[in-house]
Design an enzyme around this catalytic site. Structure first.
Site, PDB file in Angstrom:
ATOM      1  N   CYS A 111     -44.200  29.265 -44.726  1.00  0.00           N
ATOM      2  CA  CYS A 111     -42.940  28.522 -44.755  1.00  0.00           C
ATOM      3  C   CYS A 111     -42.768  27.690 -43.494  1.00  0.00           C
ATOM      4  O   CYS A 111     -42.266  28.187 -42.470  1.00  0.00           O
ATOM      5  CB  CYS A 111     -41.754  29.480 -44.904  1.00  0.00           C
ATOM      6  SG  CYS A 111     -41.771  30.461 -46.417  1.00  0.00           S
TER       7      CYS A 111
ATOM      8  N   GLY B  32     -35.530  18.351 -44.759  1.00  0.00           N
ATOM      9  CA  GLY B  32     -35.420  17.223 -43.842  1.00  0.00           C
ATOM     10  C   GLY B  32     -36.515  17.161 -42.804  1.00  0.00           C
ATOM     11  O   GLY B  32     -36.450  16.344 -41.879  1.00  0.00           O
TER      12      GLY B  32
ATOM     13  N   GLU C 165     -50.456  20.597 -46.703  1.00  0.00           N
ATOM     14  CA  GLU C 165     -51.147  20.984 -45.465  1.00  0.00           C
ATOM     15  C   GLU C 165     -51.220  19.822 -44.471  1.00  0.00           C
ATOM     16  O   GLU C 165     -52.150  19.717 -43.670  1.00  0.00           O
ATOM     17  CB  GLU C 165     -52.565  21.518 -45.750  1.00  0.00           C
ATOM     18  CG  GLU C 165     -52.664  22.579 -46.847  1.00  0.00           C
ATOM     19  CD  GLU C 165     -52.022  23.902 -46.453  1.00  0.00           C
ATOM     20  OE1 GLU C 165     -50.942  23.886 -45.849  1.00  0.00           O
ATOM     21  OE2 GLU C 165     -52.594  24.957 -46.768  1.00  0.00           O
TER      22      GLU C 165
ATOM     23  N   ILE D 278     -42.484  25.687 -51.228  1.00  0.00           N
ATOM     24  CA  ILE D 278     -43.209  26.882 -50.817  1.00  0.00           C
ATOM     25  C   ILE D 278     -43.998  27.454 -51.996  1.00  0.00           C
ATOM     26  O   ILE D 278     -43.429  27.931 -52.976  1.00  0.00           O
ATOM     27  CB  ILE D 278     -42.247  27.935 -50.234  1.00  0.00           C
ATOM     28  CG1 ILE D 278     -41.406  27.326 -49.114  1.00  0.00           C
ATOM     29  CG2 ILE D 278     -43.038  29.139 -49.754  1.00  0.00           C
ATOM     30  CD1 ILE D 278     -42.203  26.676 -47.999  1.00  0.00           C
TER      31      ILE D 278
END
Length: 380
Positions: free
Chosen positions: A122, A127, A361, A155
Site C-alpha cells: 500500500c 492524490g 510499480e 491495491i
C-alpha cells in the site's frame, strides 16, 4: 547472464509444469468470472512460490532475483494477472524479511510463505500516484501506539489479503517523513472500497484500502521511523523486475500461440506461416523479447550483487520489458486477425493484462525519469 544454470532450468521446468496444469487452462474463465483462485495460490506456495525471496529459516525458498525473474516469466505464460499478484505478494514477503526484526519475521513470514496469509503493498493514494513522496496517509504517535488515517488506491489483493505493508507519514513533508507499517485486515478501522472494474487483471481484486483511525502497537512498524520511503523504493526495485518478467511471460505465450495459429491457418492455398512477410514479423517479435529478457536478467543480477547501478537498470528493464511485452502481445492479436479479438483464444486477455504493467510499480514515464536523473547525476 546469458544462460540459465541447471538449478534454474529445473526451477523453470517445475514451474512450467504447474503453470500448464493448474493455471493456463483456467485463465480465460478466471478473467471472465473475476475469480481469485486462492486454492491455486496455496498450491503454488507448496512449490515454494509464496516466499521466493524469503530466507529459508522463516519458511521461504531463499532464491535470488535472477531465479525470481525466471519463475515469474514462466508463471505469466499461464496468466499474467495471477503471476502479477504473486510478484506483489512476494515483494511484501521480501520487505518483511529484509526489514523486520526477528519477532516480526517469525510472526508473519511462515503464513505468507505458505500463502495461508496473503499480502498486499500500500503506497499509492488517490492524490499521490507517481509522486509517492507526497502521500497524505498519516500515522500519529500516541503513547506506545500509532493511529493511522488515510486512503490507499489501486491495491492488488485488497479485501482478500490479510496483511498490508502501508506507507504513512510520521514526520514532515517529503520522503524522510514516511514510515512503514504492517496492518491486518481485521484491525479495527480498516475498510475496503468496491472491487474496481478494470480493463485487465480481472483474476485478482483491486480495491481501495481505507484506514480510519487504525490503532497499531509500535511493534507493527517495519524498520525505524522515517525509513518507510527507502523501504518502499527498495521493495519496488524487485517488484519492477517481477512485473517486467510477467510481461515477458505473457508476450511469450502470445508469440507461441501466433506461431501455432499461422502454421494451422491457410489462406490463398498455403499456410500463413509460409508468408515471408509474416515470418519477418514473428522474427522481430522474438528478437525484441530476447533483448528485453537479457536486460531484465542483467538488472536482476545487478540487484543480487548490490551493484550501485541496480536501481537504474531495474528502471530500464521495467520500462523496456513492459513496453515490449505489450507491443508483442498486440502484434500477436493482429496476426490472429478477427480470432485474436475473441475471448476464447486468450490473446485479447493477454493484451489487456499487459497494458497495466506499463503503469504499475511506477509508470514508465517515471522509469525514464529515474534513468535520466541517474545519467545526469553521474555526469556531474
Amino acid at each position: 547472464m546469458s544462460t540459465l544454470t541447471k538449478d534454474q532450468l529445473a526451477l523453470a521446468e517445475a514451474t512450467l509444469d504447474f503453470t500448464q496444469d493448474r493455471i493456463a487452462p483456467h485463465a480465460v474463465a478466471w478473467d471472465q468470472d473475476k475469480h481469485f483462485p486462492l486454492d491455486v495460490l496455496r498450491e503454488a506456495a507448496g512449490l515454494g512460490l509464496g516466499g521466493v525471496y524469503v530466507r529459508e529459516d522463516a519458511g521461504g525458498s531463499g532464491l535470488t532475483r535472477t531465479d525470481g525473474v525466471v519463475v515469474f516469466e514462466v508463471l505469466a505464460t499461464g496468466d499474467p494477472s495471477i503471476a502479477g499478484y504473486l510478484s506483489i505478494h512476494n515483494m511484501v514477503g521480501w520487505m518483511i524479511d529484509r526489514y523486520g526484526d526477528d519477532a516480526q519475521r517469525a510472526r508473519w513470514l511462515p503464513g505468507l510463505c505458505a500463502m495461508d496469509t496473503l499480502g498486499s503493498y500500500c503506497l499509492t493514494e488517490p492524490g499521490a500516484g507517481s509522486d509517492a513522496a507526497a502521500l497524505a496517509t498519516r500515522a500519529e504517535r500516541v503513547g506506545d501506539s500509532y493511529v493511522l488515517s488515510g486512503v490507499k488506491q489501486f491495491i492488488s489483493g485488497a479485501g482478500t489479503s490479510q496483511l498490508y505493508v502501508v506507507m504513512a507519514r510520521t514526520g514532515a513533508e517529503g520522503p524522510d517523513g514516511i514510515s512503514a507499517f504492517v496492518v491486518d485486515r481485521d484491525d479495527r478501522g480498516v475498510a475496503f472500497g468496491p472491487n474496481e472494474k478494470k480493463m485487465g487483471w480481472n483474476a485478482q481484486p483491486t480495491r481501495q484500502v481505507v484506514l480510519d483511525g487504525v490503532r497499531l502497537p509500535a511493534d507493527r512498524r517495519l524498520g525505524a521511523e522515517g525509513d518507510g520511503f527507502r523501504i518502499a523504493m527498495n521493495g519496488l526495485n524487485g517488484g519492477r523486475l517481477g512485473i517486467a518478467a510477467c510481461s515477458l511471460g505473457g508476450a511469450r505465450a502470445a508469440l507461441h500461440r501466433s506461431v501455432e495459429y499461422l502454421t494451422d491457418r491457410e489462406a490463398f492455398g498455403a499456410p500463413l506461416v509460409k508468408s515471408q512477410a509474416l515470418q519477418f514479423r514473428l522474427a522481430d517479435m522474438a528478437t525484441e523479447l530476447a533483448a528485453a529478457r537479457a536486460l531484465v536478467r542483467q538488472a536482476a543480477e545487478a540487484l543480487d550483487l548490490g551493484d550501485p547501478g541496480a536501481r537504474e537498470l531495474c528502471a530500464m528493464a521495467k520500462r523496456f520489458a513492459t513496453d515490449t511485452g505489450h507491443r508483442v502481445a498486440d502484434e500477436a492479436l493482429q496476426l490472429h486477425g478477427g480470432y485474436g479479438y475473441l475471448a476464447e483464444y486468450g490473446i485479447e486477455k493477454i493484451v489487456r493484462d499487459l497494458r497495466v504493467h506499463r503503469i504499475l510499480e511506477g509508470t514508465n514515464e517515471i522509469m525514464r525519469l529515474i534513468v535520466a536523473r541517474d545519467l545526469i547525476g553521474a555526469a556531474r
